[in-house]
Design an enzyme around this catalytic site. Structure first.
Site, PDB file in Angstrom:
ATOM      1  N   THR A  20      -8.092  22.234  50.005  1.00 16.68           N
ATOM      2  CA  THR A  20      -7.923  23.677  49.856  1.00 16.68           C
ATOM      3  C   THR A  20      -9.090  24.480  50.433  1.00 16.68           C
ATOM      4  O   THR A  20      -8.983  25.685  50.626  1.00 16.68           O
ATOM      5  CB  THR A  20      -7.783  24.050  48.372  1.00 16.68           C
ATOM      6  OG1 THR A  20      -8.970  23.647  47.663  1.00 16.68           O
ATOM      7  CG2 THR A  20      -6.570  23.357  47.748  1.00 16.68           C
ATOM      8  N   CYS A  34     -13.145  23.918  35.756  1.00 16.49           N
ATOM      9  CA  CYS A  34     -11.969  24.597  36.299  1.00 16.49           C
ATOM     10  C   CYS A  34     -10.701  23.830  35.914  1.00 16.49           C
ATOM     11  O   CYS A  34     -10.651  22.599  36.012  1.00 16.49           O
ATOM     12  CB  CYS A  34     -12.075  24.695  37.819  1.00 16.49           C
ATOM     13  SG  CYS A  34     -10.681  25.565  38.594  1.00 16.49           S
ATOM     14  N   ARG A  69      -6.599  20.624  39.050  1.00 18.45           N
ATOM     15  CA  ARG A  69      -6.713  19.159  39.022  1.00 18.45           C
ATOM     16  C   ARG A  69      -6.481  18.593  40.424  1.00 18.45           C
ATOM     17  O   ARG A  69      -5.392  18.111  40.739  1.00 18.45           O
ATOM     18  CB  ARG A  69      -5.718  18.555  38.034  1.00 18.45           C
ATOM     19  CG  ARG A  69      -6.003  18.963  36.591  1.00 18.45           C
ATOM     20  CD  ARG A  69      -5.077  18.283  35.603  1.00 18.45           C
ATOM     21  NE  ARG A  69      -5.417  18.624  34.233  1.00 18.45           N
ATOM     22  CZ  ARG A  69      -6.341  17.989  33.508  1.00 18.45           C
ATOM     23  NH1 ARG A  69      -6.986  16.980  34.036  1.00 18.45           N
ATOM     24  NH2 ARG A  69      -6.586  18.366  32.269  1.00 18.45           N
ATOM     25  N   ARG A  97     -15.265  27.965  50.101  1.00 16.13           N
ATOM     26  CA  ARG A  97     -15.335  29.290  49.483  1.00 16.13           C
ATOM     27  C   ARG A  97     -15.158  29.166  47.980  1.00 16.13           C
ATOM     28  O   ARG A  97     -14.662  28.155  47.463  1.00 16.13           O
ATOM     29  CB  ARG A  97     -14.256  30.213  50.060  1.00 16.13           C
ATOM     30  CG  ARG A  97     -12.834  29.797  49.717  1.00 16.13           C
ATOM     31  CD  ARG A  97     -11.852  30.904  49.993  1.00 16.13           C
ATOM     32  NE  ARG A  97     -10.474  30.498  49.737  1.00 16.13           N
ATOM     33  CZ  ARG A  97      -9.906  30.470  48.539  1.00 16.13           C
ATOM     34  NH1 ARG A  97     -10.614  30.804  47.479  1.00 16.13           N
ATOM     35  NH2 ARG A  97      -8.641  30.098  48.387  1.00 16.13           N
ATOM     36  N   CYS A 156     -13.790  29.494  44.247  1.00 16.02           N
ATOM     37  CA  CYS A 156     -12.471  29.506  43.616  1.00 16.02           C
ATOM     38  C   CYS A 156     -12.236  30.874  42.958  1.00 16.02           C
ATOM     39  O   CYS A 156     -13.098  31.390  42.240  1.00 16.02           O
ATOM     40  CB  CYS A 156     -12.418  28.407  42.569  1.00 16.02           C
ATOM     41  SG  CYS A 156     -10.904  28.378  41.572  1.00 16.02           S
ATOM     42  N   CYS A 183     -11.701  30.180  38.729  1.00 13.59           N
ATOM     43  CA  CYS A 183     -12.771  29.874  37.764  1.00 13.59           C
ATOM     44  C   CYS A 183     -14.073  30.606  38.062  1.00 13.59           C
ATOM     45  O   CYS A 183     -15.013  30.541  37.251  1.00 13.59           O
ATOM     46  CB  CYS A 183     -13.030  28.371  37.717  1.00 13.59           C
ATOM     47  SG  CYS A 183     -13.824  27.693  39.204  1.00 13.59           S
ATOM     48  N   TRP A 187     -55.210  26.204  23.490  1.00 13.93           N
ATOM     49  CA  TRP A 187     -54.115  26.933  22.840  1.00 13.93           C
ATOM     50  C   TRP A 187     -53.548  28.002  23.765  1.00 13.93           C
ATOM     51  O   TRP A 187     -52.339  28.096  23.971  1.00 13.93           O
ATOM     52  CB  TRP A 187     -54.588  27.578  21.535  1.00 13.93           C
ATOM     53  CG  TRP A 187     -53.447  28.281  20.825  1.00 13.93           C
ATOM     54  CD1 TRP A 187     -52.603  27.734  19.904  1.00 13.93           C
ATOM     55  CD2 TRP A 187     -52.995  29.621  21.052  1.00 13.93           C
ATOM     56  NE1 TRP A 187     -51.649  28.654  19.532  1.00 13.93           N
ATOM     57  CE2 TRP A 187     -51.868  29.825  20.230  1.00 13.93           C
ATOM     58  CE3 TRP A 187     -53.421  30.664  21.871  1.00 13.93           C
ATOM     59  CZ2 TRP A 187     -51.166  31.034  20.193  1.00 13.93           C
ATOM     60  CZ3 TRP A 187     -52.724  31.874  21.857  1.00 13.93           C
ATOM     61  CH2 TRP A 187     -51.610  32.040  21.008  1.00 13.93           C
ATOM     62  N   TYR A 208     -49.823  28.095  25.484  1.00  5.51           N
ATOM     63  CA  TYR A 208     -48.904  29.203  25.221  1.00  5.51           C
ATOM     64  C   TYR A 208     -48.392  29.794  26.528  1.00  5.51           C
ATOM     65  O   TYR A 208     -47.201  30.073  26.677  1.00  5.51           O
ATOM     66  CB  TYR A 208     -49.631  30.272  24.397  1.00  5.51           C
ATOM     67  CG  TYR A 208     -48.742  31.381  23.883  1.00  5.51           C
ATOM     68  CD1 TYR A 208     -48.104  31.261  22.651  1.00  5.51           C
ATOM     69  CD2 TYR A 208     -48.539  32.553  24.615  1.00  5.51           C
ATOM     70  CE1 TYR A 208     -47.291  32.270  22.163  1.00  5.51           C
ATOM     71  CE2 TYR A 208     -47.733  33.567  24.143  1.00  5.51           C
ATOM     72  CZ  TYR A 208     -47.109  33.434  22.917  1.00  5.51           C
ATOM     73  OH  TYR A 208     -46.303  34.440  22.445  1.00  5.51           O
ATOM     74  N   ASP A 257     -52.079  25.250  16.428  1.00  4.90           N
ATOM     75  CA  ASP A 257     -51.544  26.562  16.068  1.00  4.90           C
ATOM     76  C   ASP A 257     -51.315  26.623  14.551  1.00  4.90           C
ATOM     77  O   ASP A 257     -50.780  25.687  13.949  1.00  4.90           O
ATOM     78  CB  ASP A 257     -50.224  26.780  16.809  1.00  4.90           C
ATOM     79  CG  ASP A 257     -49.582  28.103  16.459  1.00  4.90           C
ATOM     80  OD1 ASP A 257     -49.965  29.108  17.059  1.00  4.90           O
ATOM     81  OD2 ASP A 257     -48.704  28.114  15.564  1.00  4.90           O
TER      82      ASP A 257
END
Length: 527
Positions: free
Chosen positions: A47, A55, A58, A79, A81, A84, A435, A439, A455
């Site tokens: 396709t 999607c 099938r 391209r 779909c 979906c 520390w 972070y 901490d």
């Protein structure tokens, strides 16, 4: 490593990129499980379309090919779909966490660097030639820098077409296209619809956005604990810059072409995002930064698989599925937050930061509710006198040196930073220790495996769980590679207690007794 994390990375290629383990991807595709969307894409040769794994179509097995990115599928001539909409999925957590050149490049493309600086600018940031960079990206991602940027521009254009009333010529320029013709050709090639068709279809499906706003939906993998994000951000919201009200987080933004305002509202399976930008060319960067702020590309299933059976924190993880690690929209801002937060409570740090913003922040030309300023830039703080800051001079000097590191030396703490080099430079700042560096690694650089054993919040949570805080580093070995998520669960435990309305942060001088500097690492490569 769980299977659903392994598939996030494409295999080395020769001519055209495909996922190496066809059988595993085929099983995931057959399951139609949306949790795998964004890890890989399914192309159908009969396709000429590509889809998300969930999607409902099938296709026959012999007609299927797998790609590691939408850009790779597009480069191979497929391209999107129409059924979906495969571009409307969370990004791969592998590419968003990897610290190598390919991972950094993918994040910089998402941030709009190619649109602003070209492929040559991206290559220069990473210290490679264009040819070397494209070779690396093609081998790792399945598409070169220009192809990744093309896919990003197409996605931005579609968002603008469907959510604004901008003229299509304005959309083309805002999305980063060099010409209206290029814009029309790209949209039609990828979506098999003209820009006008996309707009007409969107108007039939959705109400118009507020005047002057761009409304988008930012998808997230389930489970997604949006309320925990709001709670965390609300406790740390800086007066004038951000607020959480009525289930929505709002803040000002400083972007490359101007400022902006964003409102983020967690919903089922994602976040509603409303952006108001001074310059629509900043759309791509603003969206990427909002996704990082909310950790929307995380893989909560892989995190839970590692943590939910742990004898120490397993119960916490099971009780709060979908916990995220909040990031930030600006790495420098998070560095300032970390320095100001040394040795004080979250509430006290928030008060001090509000004063810094009021004095050094940029006032908005048009304040919007409680949002009145943008966070101070590194340049505005680089020459300040520590005496002018509402906290100890030693911390003020550390903040000024951080600002100079960013404004003068050009060190970055953002998505495309060389994390190892950035953390090494940060640790050279007097007053910055493990520390603070951990972070910054956790929230600004997106390290999923950062840990803060000294901490105060982490130590208090471990006591509540009946564990000796002195064993924190040893206990956390079982939480790799998701120790940042473990920290979030521990902080949530403390904040949820009647006497735990704040989480104090430990001074680096104390933290150095309990953690080796070599434990402060750049984000580990995943996938």
């Amino acid at each position: 490593m769980s299977e659903n994390r392994q598939i996030g990375r494409s295999a080395p290629v020769t001519i055209e990129p495909v996922i190496e383990d066809f059988e595993r991807c085929f099983r995931f595709m057959q399951s139609r499980d949306p949790r795998y969307d964004g890890f890989f894409w399914v192309a159908v040769t009969s396709t000429g379309i590509y889809c998300r794994p969930s999607c409902p179509a099938r296709p026959l097995r012999r007609n299927i090919r797998f790609f590691g990115s939408a850009a790779a599928a597009q480069a191979a001539g497929f391209r999107a779909c129409k059924r979906c909409e495969p571009d409307a999925v969370p990004g791969s957590p592998a590419w968003n966490r990897r610290a190598d050149v390919a991972g950094r490049a993918v994040r910089l493309v998402a941030d709009g660097v190619v649109d602003r600086e070209g492929v040559s600018g991206l290559a220069a940031r990473l210290g490679f030639s264009e040819r070397q960079l494209n070779r690396i990206l093609t081998a790792e991602v399945g598409a070169g820098a220009a192809q990744l940027a093309r896919a990003q521009r197409a996605q931005a254009a579609r968002a603008l077409i469907e959510s604004t009333d901008l003229g299509l010529a304005q959309v083309a320029l805002a999305a980063g296209f060099g010409s209206v013709r290029q814009f029309n050709d790209t949209v039609k090639a990828i979506y098999a619809r003209t820009p006008g068709d996309l707009r007409s279809r969107a108007r039939r499906r959705h109400a118009a956005a507020a005047q002057g706003a761009v409304e988008l939906r930012l998808p997230a993998r389930e489970p997604f604990d949006g309320q925990a994000l709001l709670d965390f951000l609300a406790a740390r919201a800086i007066t004038g810059v951000e607020e959480v009200r009525d289930g929505t987080y709002r803040r000002s933004l400083a972007l490359e072409h101007g400022g902006g305002l964003v409102a983020l509202t967690p919903e089922a399976k994602g976040v509603r995002c409303e952006l108001r930008l001074d310059d629509l060319r900043d759309l791509t960067a603003a969206v990427a930064r909002c996704r990082r702020l909310l950790d929307l590309d995380a893989d909560p299933v892989a995190v839970a698989a590692q943590l939910e059976d742990d004898p120490v924190i397993g119960e916490l993880v099971r009780a709060r599925p979908g916990m995220r690690v909040p990031g930030g929209v600006d790495g420098f801002e998070l560095g300032v937050r970390a320095i100001v937060g040394q040795q004080v409570s979250v509430a006290a740090a928030r008060t001090v930061l509000g004063r810094v913003v009021a004095r050094f922040g940029e006032p908005l030309a048009e304040p919007r509710g409680a949002i009145t300023h943008r966070f101070p830039s590194a340049r505005s703080l680089a020459e300040l006198d520590p005496v002018d800051l509402p906290f100890p001079r030693s911390r003020g000097r550390a903040l000024r040196e951080l600002a100079r590191l960013v404004a003068v030396d050009g060190v970055r703490f953002d998505a495309g930073a060389d994390a190892a080099a950035a953390l090494a430079a940060l640790l050279e700042v007097p007053g910055v220790g493990p520390w603070t560096a951990s972070y910054v690694a956790m929230r600004a650089l997106g390290d999923p495996d950062a840990f803060l054993p000294a901490d105060v919040g982490v130590r208090d949570a471990l006591r509540r769980l009946g564990r000796d805080p002195a064993e924190a580093t040893e206990l956390a070995e079982a939480w790799r590679p998701w120790r940042s998520y473990a920290v979030m669960h521990l902080w949530a435990l403390v904040s949820a207690q009647p006497d735990g309305g704040l989480v104090a942060d430990q001074a680096d001088q104390v933290a150095e007794r309990d953690v080796r500097v070599d434990e402060v690492q750049a984000p580990a490569g995943v996938g």
